[in-house]
Design a protein around this motif. Structure first.
Motif, mmCIF file in Angstrom:
data_model
loop_
_atom_site.group_PDB
_atom_site.id
_atom_site.type_symbol
_atom_site.label_atom_id
_atom_site.label_comp_id
_atom_site.label_asym_id
_atom_site.label_seq_id
_atom_site.Cartn_x
_atom_site.Cartn_y
_atom_site.Cartn_z
ATOM 1 N N LEU A 108 0.828 -1.210 0.000
ATOM 2 C CA LEU A 108 0.000 0.000 0.000
ATOM 3 C C LEU A 108 0.861 1.258 0.000
ATOM 4 O O LEU A 108 1.866 1.340 0.708
ATOM 5 C CB LEU A 108 -0.918 0.013 1.217
ATOM 6 C CG LEU A 108 -1.898 -1.160 1.343
ATOM 7 C CD1 LEU A 108 -2.720 -1.017 2.606
ATOM 8 C CD2 LEU A 108 -2.797 -1.244 0.125
ATOM 9 N N SER A 109 0.438 2.228 -0.780
ATOM 10 C CA SER A 109 1.141 3.503 -0.838
ATOM 11 C C SER A 109 0.307 4.647 -0.284
ATOM 12 O O SER A 109 0.848 5.701 0.063
ATOM 13 C CB SER A 109 1.532 3.822 -2.284
ATOM 14 O OG SER A 109 0.393 3.736 -3.128
ATOM 15 N N SER A 110 -1.022 4.460 -0.200
ATOM 16 C CA SER A 110 -1.881 5.578 0.178
ATOM 17 C C SER A 110 -3.154 5.064 0.835
ATOM 18 O O SER A 110 -3.659 3.990 0.485
ATOM 19 C CB SER A 110 -2.228 6.421 -1.057
ATOM 20 O OG SER A 110 -3.003 7.549 -0.716
ATOM 21 N N LEU A 111 -3.680 5.834 1.793
ATOM 22 C CA LEU A 111 -4.968 5.573 2.420
ATOM 23 C C LEU A 111 -5.733 6.885 2.515
ATOM 24 O O LEU A 111 -5.135 7.947 2.689
ATOM 25 C CB LEU A 111 -4.799 5.002 3.836
ATOM 26 C CG LEU A 111 -4.180 3.619 4.004
ATOM 27 C CD1 LEU A 111 -3.947 3.327 5.486
ATOM 28 C CD2 LEU A 111 -5.059 2.542 3.383
ATOM 29 N N ARG A 112 -7.055 6.795 2.435
ATOM 30 C CA ARG A 112 -7.881 7.986 2.648
ATOM 31 C C ARG A 112 -9.287 7.548 3.052
ATOM 32 O O ARG A 112 -9.859 6.642 2.464
ATOM 33 C CB ARG A 112 -7.953 8.842 1.383
ATOM 34 C CG ARG A 112 -8.549 10.224 1.628
ATOM 35 C CD ARG A 112 -7.596 11.095 2.434
ATOM 36 N NE ARG A 112 -6.612 11.746 1.596
ATOM 37 C CZ ARG A 112 -5.553 12.371 2.054
ATOM 38 N NH1 ARG A 112 -5.328 12.425 3.343
ATOM 39 N NH2 ARG A 112 -4.694 12.940 1.238
ATOM 40 N N SER A 124 -7.805 2.654 -0.330
ATOM 41 C CA SER A 124 -6.364 2.435 -0.454
ATOM 42 C C SER A 124 -5.941 2.504 -1.915
ATOM 43 O O SER A 124 -6.710 2.183 -2.819
ATOM 44 C CB SER A 124 -5.972 1.068 0.126
ATOM 45 O OG SER A 124 -6.442 0.015 -0.709
ATOM 46 N N GLY A 125 -4.697 2.914 -2.127
ATOM 47 C CA GLY A 125 -4.055 2.829 -3.436
ATOM 48 C C GLY A 125 -2.852 1.920 -3.288
ATOM 49 O O GLY A 125 -2.114 2.025 -2.304
ATOM 50 N N ASP A 126 -2.629 1.003 -4.253
ATOM 51 C CA ASP A 126 -1.576 0.015 -4.033
ATOM 52 C C ASP A 126 -0.570 -0.061 -5.175
ATOM 53 O O ASP A 126 -0.706 0.596 -6.208
ATOM 54 C CB ASP A 126 -2.181 -1.358 -3.727
ATOM 55 C CG ASP A 126 -2.898 -2.008 -4.906
ATOM 56 O OD1 ASP A 126 -2.523 -1.764 -6.069
ATOM 57 O OD2 ASP A 126 -3.838 -2.789 -4.663
ATOM 58 N N TYR A 127 0.431 -0.884 -4.960
ATOM 59 C CA TYR A 127 1.545 -1.013 -5.896
ATOM 60 C C TYR A 127 1.147 -1.727 -7.189
ATOM 61 O O TYR A 127 1.893 -1.683 -8.169
ATOM 62 C CB TYR A 127 2.704 -1.779 -5.230
ATOM 63 C CG TYR A 127 3.592 -0.946 -4.345
ATOM 64 C CD1 TYR A 127 3.067 0.029 -3.498
ATOM 65 C CD2 TYR A 127 4.967 -1.137 -4.348
ATOM 66 C CE1 TYR A 127 3.891 0.777 -2.685
ATOM 67 C CE2 TYR A 127 5.807 -0.393 -3.526
ATOM 68 C CZ TYR A 127 5.260 0.570 -2.700
ATOM 69 O OH TYR A 127 6.080 1.312 -1.889
ATOM 70 N N ASP A 128 -0.013 -2.388 -7.198
ATOM 71 C CA ASP A 128 -0.491 -3.058 -8.408
ATOM 72 C C ASP A 128 -1.374 -2.161 -9.259
ATOM 73 O O ASP A 128 -1.966 -2.614 -10.245
ATOM 74 C CB ASP A 128 -1.262 -4.332 -8.040
ATOM 75 C CG ASP A 128 -0.355 -5.439 -7.535
ATOM 76 O OD1 ASP A 128 0.875 -5.322 -7.710
ATOM 77 O OD2 ASP A 128 -0.868 -6.423 -6.962
ATOM 78 N N SER A 155 -1.090 7.794 -4.805
ATOM 79 C CA SER A 155 -1.877 8.679 -3.955
ATOM 80 C C SER A 155 -3.352 8.607 -4.322
ATOM 81 O O SER A 155 -3.705 8.503 -5.502
ATOM 82 C CB SER A 155 -1.369 10.123 -4.106
ATOM 83 O OG SER A 155 -2.089 11.023 -3.305
ATOM 84 N N VAL A 156 -4.214 8.643 -3.288
ATOM 85 C CA VAL A 156 -5.661 8.734 -3.499
ATOM 86 C C VAL A 156 -6.220 9.829 -2.593
ATOM 87 O O VAL A 156 -5.664 10.130 -1.533
ATOM 88 C CB VAL A 156 -6.378 7.399 -3.194
ATOM 89 C CG1 VAL A 156 -5.978 6.337 -4.199
ATOM 90 C CG2 VAL A 156 -6.116 6.926 -1.766
ATOM 91 N N GLY A 169 -3.435 9.264 -8.377
ATOM 92 C CA GLY A 169 -2.244 9.596 -9.161
ATOM 93 C C GLY A 169 -1.353 8.386 -9.238
ATOM 94 O O GLY A 169 -1.197 7.643 -8.257
ATOM 95 N N SER A 170 -0.733 8.172 -10.411
ATOM 96 C CA SER A 170 -0.076 6.891 -10.651
ATOM 97 C C SER A 170 1.244 7.035 -11.400
ATOM 98 O O SER A 170 1.542 8.065 -12.013
ATOM 99 C CB SER A 170 -1.033 5.987 -11.442
ATOM 100 O OG SER A 170 -0.395 4.860 -11.970
#
Length: 380
Positions: A108-112, A124-128, A155-156, A169-170
């Motif tokens: 995971l890279s981001s939570l909101r 969540s935004g993840d590495y996949d 990022s989310v 954003g990716s």
């Protein structure tokens, strides 16, 4: 994680700036309240334990963390507070402090937290390259969006308008705005801020209700878009020498950006003017977190010298720093670069005279800091 020099390269300031900075240092007392670590003890900063994101829910009573370990940990904030206010620091482990854990299929890279869900829905935004919403009552995924071609979502965020819109954003170089009410998240708008299709590392909607959405990119710039007409950026913040990793609105007329050039910058959202540069922490390659406490105009960030830093919006040098080291080694000590780096930070958005900052490290530890504004001293 390679060793990074812990020498501070503070910028030369005018005499009055130094006086103001010293004055700012005296305004706040910060103390380490709690350390939450793995029951197995120190892991030497193993990359697999890195906490990449910390988020408070809208009520500021629940904390969620995510990162490389492929899990979301959810804590009651009260469980992180010391039971004895006279103890030096509350020592906990994740197993006993955590209310529950959600296992995720990817890093995971981001939570909101989704607005309007009463703290029930966490995104969540993840590495996949997948954006997922979780229902925290059933602890199951209820929404999934995979429109970034398998490229990492950095990022989310959610808008503060009605209806609520999501943004991601990716690494694919796009910022996508989508409708979470639709299956699969129907794309409302998609832009490519960088002509070279550099990764989009961060995105944040204006939390004060404006139409601006801010974006940070690996092309060394941050951008502002009017979400009502997502064609060209209405603002370009150009001043960092390396990747812009974070962007945060600190008030209704300015944003703070962080870059891997080792500095933070404050910008005017009216004309893209750079107002101030903040230096002191070390950041050359990693995501080290950025958070703003809007009630007190304080800025927190991590650092590759394994310290957490706090800046006052008004001054370019840090007003406080603390090493992720042994308990009781002082606010400027306790640092051990070989153990890793401070990888995430988050302010609790309540109060004016007291504040709380939570920081996470590459070793998987959480540290909770409490701050109190000092009484005004009058000269007679």
């Amino acid at each position: 994680m390679k060793n990074v020099s812990s020498q501070f390269n503070f910028p030369t300031q005018e005499a009055n700036e130094k006086e103001r900075s010293s004055s700012g240092t005296c305004e706040w007392d910060f103390n380490l309240s709690t350390i939450v670590s793995s029951s197995g003890g120190s892991t030497g900063g193993a990359v697999s334990n890195t906490i990449g994101v910390i988020e408070f829910d809208p009520s500021n009573t629940v904390v969620a963390t995510g990162g490389i370990a492929r899990k979301i940990r959810v804590y009651s904030f009260n469980s992180l507070l010391p039971s004895d206010r006279f103890c030096q620091a509350n020592l906990l482990d994740h197993v006993t402090a955590c209310a529950y854990t959600l296992c995720t299929p990817a890093k995971l890279s981001s939570l909101r937290w989704r607005p309007g869900s009463d703290g029930r829905v966490l995104c969540s935004g993840d590495y996949d390259g997948v954006v997922t919403e979780y229902d925290l009552e059933t602890r199951l995924p209820i929404f999934e969006r995979d429109e970034h071609g398998g490229r990492r979502v950095w990022s989310v965020d959610y808008s503060h308008s009605d209806p609520v819109l999501g943004a991601s954003g990716s690494d694919d170089g796009t910022l996508q705005i989508w409708d979470p009410r639709c299956d699969g998240g129907e794309c409302v708008a998609s832009v490519q801020p960088s002509e070279a299709r550099n990764p989009v590392c961060c995105v944040e909607f204006d939390p004060f209700g404006g139409a601006l959405v801010a974006v940070g990119c690996a092309d060394r710039r941050a951008y502002g878009y009017d979400m009502r007409k997502m064609v060209e950026p209405v603002l370009v913040f150009d001043g960092h020498r390396k990747t812009v990793t974070y962007v945060r609105f600190i008030d209704g007329c300015s944003v703070v950006t962080a870059g891997t050039d080792g500095c933070l910058k404050l910008w005017d959202t009216g004309d893209s003017r750079e107002i101030r540069t903040y230096k002191g922490h070390t950041n050359n390659r990693s995501f080290v977190g950025l958070s703003v406490w809007r009630n007190g105009a304080l800025i927190g960030c991590g650092s590759e010298d394994n310290r957490v830093y706090v800046y006052d919006k008004r001054w370019g040098e840090p007003i406080w720093l603390h090493g992720f080291g042994a308990v009781g080694e002082g606010s400027s000590g306790g640092c051990d670069e070989e153990l890793g780096f401070v990888s995430s930070v988050c302010w609790r958005q309540v109060g004016e005279e007291q504040c709380t900052l939570i920081a996470g490290g590459s070793d998987g530890d959480l540290q909770v800091f409490s701050g109190r504004r000092k009484p005004l001293m009058l000269d007679y």
